[in-house]
Design a protein around this motif. Structure first.
Motif, PDB file in Angstrom:
ATOM      1  N   ASP A 594       0.861  -1.182   0.000  1.00  0.00           N
ATOM      2  CA  ASP A 594       0.000   0.000   0.000  1.00  0.00           C
ATOM      3  C   ASP A 594       0.895   1.228   0.000  1.00  0.00           C
ATOM      4  O   ASP A 594       2.066   1.162   0.402  1.00  0.00           O
ATOM      5  CB  ASP A 594      -0.927   0.010   1.218  1.00  0.00           C
ATOM      6  N   SER A 596       0.110   4.034   1.671  1.00  0.00           N
ATOM      7  CA  SER A 596      -0.126   4.819   2.878  1.00  0.00           C
ATOM      8  C   SER A 596       0.692   4.300   4.059  1.00  0.00           C
ATOM      9  O   SER A 596       0.520   3.160   4.495  1.00  0.00           O
ATOM     10  CB  SER A 596      -1.617   4.788   3.254  1.00  0.00           C
ATOM     11  N   ALA A 597       1.560   5.164   4.581  1.00  0.00           N
ATOM     12  CA  ALA A 597       2.324   4.788   5.783  1.00  0.00           C
ATOM     13  C   ALA A 597       1.402   4.599   6.978  1.00  0.00           C
ATOM     14  O   ALA A 597       1.621   3.718   7.812  1.00  0.00           O
ATOM     15  CB  ALA A 597       3.366   5.868   6.087  1.00  0.00           C
ATOM     16  N   LEU A 600      -0.222   1.163   6.694  1.00  0.00           N
ATOM     17  CA  LEU A 600       0.755   0.085   6.874  1.00  0.00           C
ATOM     18  C   LEU A 600       1.163  -0.041   8.339  1.00  0.00           C
ATOM     19  O   LEU A 600       1.384  -1.155   8.830  1.00  0.00           O
ATOM     20  CB  LEU A 600       1.973   0.318   5.986  1.00  0.00           C
ATOM     21  N   THR A 619       5.279  -5.962   5.027  1.00  0.00           N
ATOM     22  CA  THR A 619       4.521  -4.849   4.478  1.00  0.00           C
ATOM     23  C   THR A 619       5.449  -4.024   3.595  1.00  0.00           C
ATOM     24  O   THR A 619       6.638  -3.870   3.906  1.00  0.00           O
ATOM     25  CB  THR A 619       3.929  -3.967   5.588  1.00  0.00           C
ATOM     26  N   ARG A 621       5.628  -0.328   1.524  1.00  0.00           N
ATOM     27  CA  ARG A 621       5.052   0.965   1.175  1.00  0.00           C
ATOM     28  C   ARG A 621       5.488   1.302  -0.245  1.00  0.00           C
ATOM     29  O   ARG A 621       6.664   1.587  -0.504  1.00  0.00           O
ATOM     30  CB  ARG A 621       5.511   2.052   2.143  1.00  0.00           C
TER      31      ARG A 621
END
Length: 727
Positions: A594, A596-597, A600, A619, A621
């Motif tokens: 994704d 979006s920090a 995540l 994960t 980013r």
């Protein structure tokens, strides 16, 4: 040297009282505790025994002299006055370990230099020449301390710190020092647990130091038997026959111990690197078959079924985090650990050693005792738990019989519109009650604009109510819309028997573009809910959406069912709820992507809450479009759930899923195994799947199947397909 000698055994801060008890058991005389160690008296044989058997000391120092030290001349003369010829030969080497200070000695290097000059001058005046310095591997390490007007001169009989047992390989990991591990075991009363036939489990064992020290302790094996070098080896006062007799005695005790029944000592860790290191250390310690280590996520940590004596000790040193993001995720790891202890290990003892004691408060178990210790320079605590109901700490349950304006719910009089809305909520709840119970649903949609004039969605998150008002069309009178919203908010507490403060209201557009990611408030208030076998975090206040898309429930549960032994990829993962389902379902590994920090970080919390490590469940980013171009993995199961539209400044160009569907599906299919499954879903209400997709791939429309009972009133909320390679 058979007469009484003076010694000092040093230890890490916080271990002094334990060391005092240990030395007394070794028959030390006049033992006196002080900061950082214990003074004691006895024979050289006693000192040898302390070197070999102490599990807690850092060093054992033979004190040669203590003299007044008011100035630099006193210091020089005090060191020089020692009869060094009794301890050090001319052909030997020495080094100075200096500590402390005074007005004329402000640096340890200068203090060591002056001591070296004093010793050199002693030999030069006596023999005409002097021994050499070897700072790295001296024949004799001389310890000199200045403080409180005294200079103390001693020989370090240890040579190097006694915590270095000789079994641990260097490099990579940063485990507990062995003597700190031994102290933790003693504070945890492991010897008594082992004597009762109890077992020891460490669910996050790292390189296995706690396990190995526990085994040596329970078998009464001398911790120094593997060491190859001692500070007294080339000391002129060394008595080899006395030393060898002590070693032979310890070896006989070890040989006998290896043939006895041992308590079960077992460790787990999610890291293959840690498990490999632990297994090597166990082998080096000569404990193969006595201590077992397996690779296992905390999520899979349960009480083994084979144990006959259902009693033992859970002892672990979890990560405690040094950065804010780490700590926020670890909150949920500790919470998961506490839940596991409560569920699996009732009646056992547990101890958690942590550099962040506040994390221990997340475990839902009140510690019965705490010990302050230091892990190097880090103040830490050993939290002691009895896994018993009386120590369990539960969240305060919400009040029953809520009130509105100081009236009980039965006394509240609703307007006709509010009463109509309340009746619909009650009807819907009754219709869904059996389905909820049978499927163990805790979060569900109760109402979704069923009556057009009341254009809201009402979701129940385990008793907390989330209300989303759809923006009314321009043709609707704003005052009428405001009145209806007031009726909605008045009806909900009465119909659902909840307090007004347990209701969160938001205004939103029907899912369009990236509105679901818009910031709303910043309370950072997370609530734990369950779905299937997973625990997930929702936030009802901070964003327009809660972190859990309820309409995709069946998709997530299907992923959990399909994931065992599979490699799972989650694209546009949001808070990675599907990845958690896949991981708990037995996925080999998961990747979640994704841009979006924020989400995540939320994803990491969800993983930690379920005891899942980022080693196997990663994960990323990244812009999904760009990430797929460089992906070199192949996946068996993929979820592609893109937004309808996005023009984020963090990505190249724009995303329009109607326009870009073929590009994204083709790129995703390129990393899908030949017999794999792509689950493609989106919430674009007017979306149509391109004919070219059906021509290239095997496509099955799963939209109707994917809508659970609480979303069958609004069938356009999302669309879903299962896509496979042809042939």
């Amino acid at each position: 040297m058979s007469h009484t000698l003076s010694f000092f055994a040093s230890c890490p801060k916080g271990l002094e009282s334990l060391l005092l008890d240990e030395l007394k058991q070794l028959q030390a005389e006049k033992a006196k505790e002080t900061v950082g160690g214990v003074f004691f008296s006895g024979s050289l044989e006693l000192a040898y025994r302390c070197c070999l058997w102490s599990r807690l000391a850092n060093r054992v120092l033979l004190i040669l002299s203590v003299s007044d030290c008011r100035n630099l001349d006193d210091y020089y003369n005090g060191v020089k006055a020692v009869e060094w010829a009794e301890h050090l030969g001319l052909d030997n080497t020495f080094a100075i370990d200096f500590s402390g200070g005074m007005s004329e000695i402000k640096h340890t290097h200068f203090g060591a230099l002056k001591a070296k000059d004093a010793i050199a001058d002693y030999f030069t005046e006596r023999e005409g020449r002097r021994p050499n310095i070897d700072a790295q591997n001296p024949d004799l390490l001389i310890n000199i301390r200045v403080g409180k007007g005294k200079v103390t001169v001693a020989i370090d009989l240890s040579g190097e710190s006694l915590h270095k047992r000789g079994y641990r390989e260097s490099g990579g990991l940063a485990p507990l020092k062995e003597n700190l591990a031994a102290a933790i075991l003693l504070r945890a009363d492991w010897p008594a647990v082992a004597a009762r036939g109890g077992v020891l489990y460490d669910p996050m064992c790292g390189s296995g130091t706690l396990l190995i020290e526990a085994a040596l302790m329970s078998a009464n094996i001398a911790p120094g038997l593997l060491r190859l070098y001692w500070g007294f080896d080339r000391w002129l006062g060394h008595q080899p026959k006395v030393w060898q007799a002590i070693v032979s005695e310890a070896e006989a005790i070890k040989a006998e111990a290896l043939n006895r029944q041992w308590p079960e000592i077992r460790g787990y860790d999610a890291s293959p690197k840690a498990v490999d290191a632990a297994m090597r250390n166990i082998t080096n310690a000569g404990l193969e078959g006595k201590v077992r280590v397996l690779r296992k996520e905390l999520a899979n940590f349960v009480k083994p079924t084979h144990i006959t004596n259902d009693y033992g000790l859970i002892l672990t040193n979890p990560p405690y985090g040094e950065r804010l993001g780490e700590v926020e995720s670890l909150v949920h790891l500790y919470r998961h650990l506490g839940q596991t202890l409560r569920k699996e290990f009732a009646g056992w003892q547990a101890c958690v050693f942590t550099g962040n004691p506040d994390l221990g408060k997340q475990m839902g178990i009140k510690s019965r005792k705490q010990y302050q210790l230091y892990n190097g320079p880090i103040p830490s605590k050993l939290l002691m738990f009895s896994i018993e109901q009386q120590y369990f700490v539960d969240d305060k349950s919400r009040q029953v019989g809520a009130t509105v304006d100081n009236k009980t719910l039965t006394d509240v009089v609703l307007s006709s519109g509010a009463q109509m809305f309340a009746n619909r909520l009650k009807k819907n709840r009754k219709q869904l009650a059996k389905w909820k119970k049978q499927n163990e649903i805790t979060c569900y949609r109760l109402y979704d604009a069923d009556m057009p004039e009341y254009a809201v969605a009402v979701d129940d998150y385990n008793g907390q109510i989330h209300v989303a008002e759809y923006v009314a069309p321009a043709s609707v009178n704003p005052e009428a819309a405001a009145t209806r919203l007031k009726e909605v908010m008045a009806a909900i507490p009465v119909a659902l028997e909840v307090r007004p403060e347990d209701i969160v209201l938001k205004q939103r557009l029907r899912q369009k573009g990236t509105n679901q990611y818009q910031k709303y408030k910043e309370e950072k208030s997370y609530q734990e809910v369950t779905e299937g076998q997973t625990k997930l975090l929702v936030n009802l206040t901070d964003y327009l959406d809660t972190g859990l898309f309820l309409d995709h429930r069946l998709v997530r549960l299907k992923i959990a069912e399909m994931a065992k032994g599979q490699r799972f990829l989650n694209l546009f993962c949001y808070t990675a709820t599907a990845s958690v389902h896949a991981a708990v379902g037995g996925a080999t590994f998961t990747d979640s992507v994704d841009l979006s920090a924020t989400y995540l970080d939320w994803a990491k919390k969800n993983l930690a809450l379920n005891g899942l490590s980022e080693l196997s469940h990663r994960t990323h980013r990244a812009d999904v479009r760009e990430w797929l171009k460089t992906c070199d993995n192949v996946y068996d199961l993929i979820l592609l759930d893109p937004p309808t539209f996005s023009n984020s400044k963090k990505m190249e160009g724009t995303l329009d899923i109607q326009r870009d569907q073929e590009e994204f599906i083709d790129a995703t299919m390129a990393v899908l195994a030949q017999d794999g499954v792509l689950i493609f879903s989106n919430n674009h209400r007017k979306f149509t799947l391109a004919d070219s997709i059906g021509e290239k791939y095997q496509v099955e429309d799963k939209t109707r199947w994917s809508l659970d009972k609480d979303f069958q009133r609004s069938t356009k909320i999302h669309q879903c397909w299962f896509i496979k390679h042809k042939g």
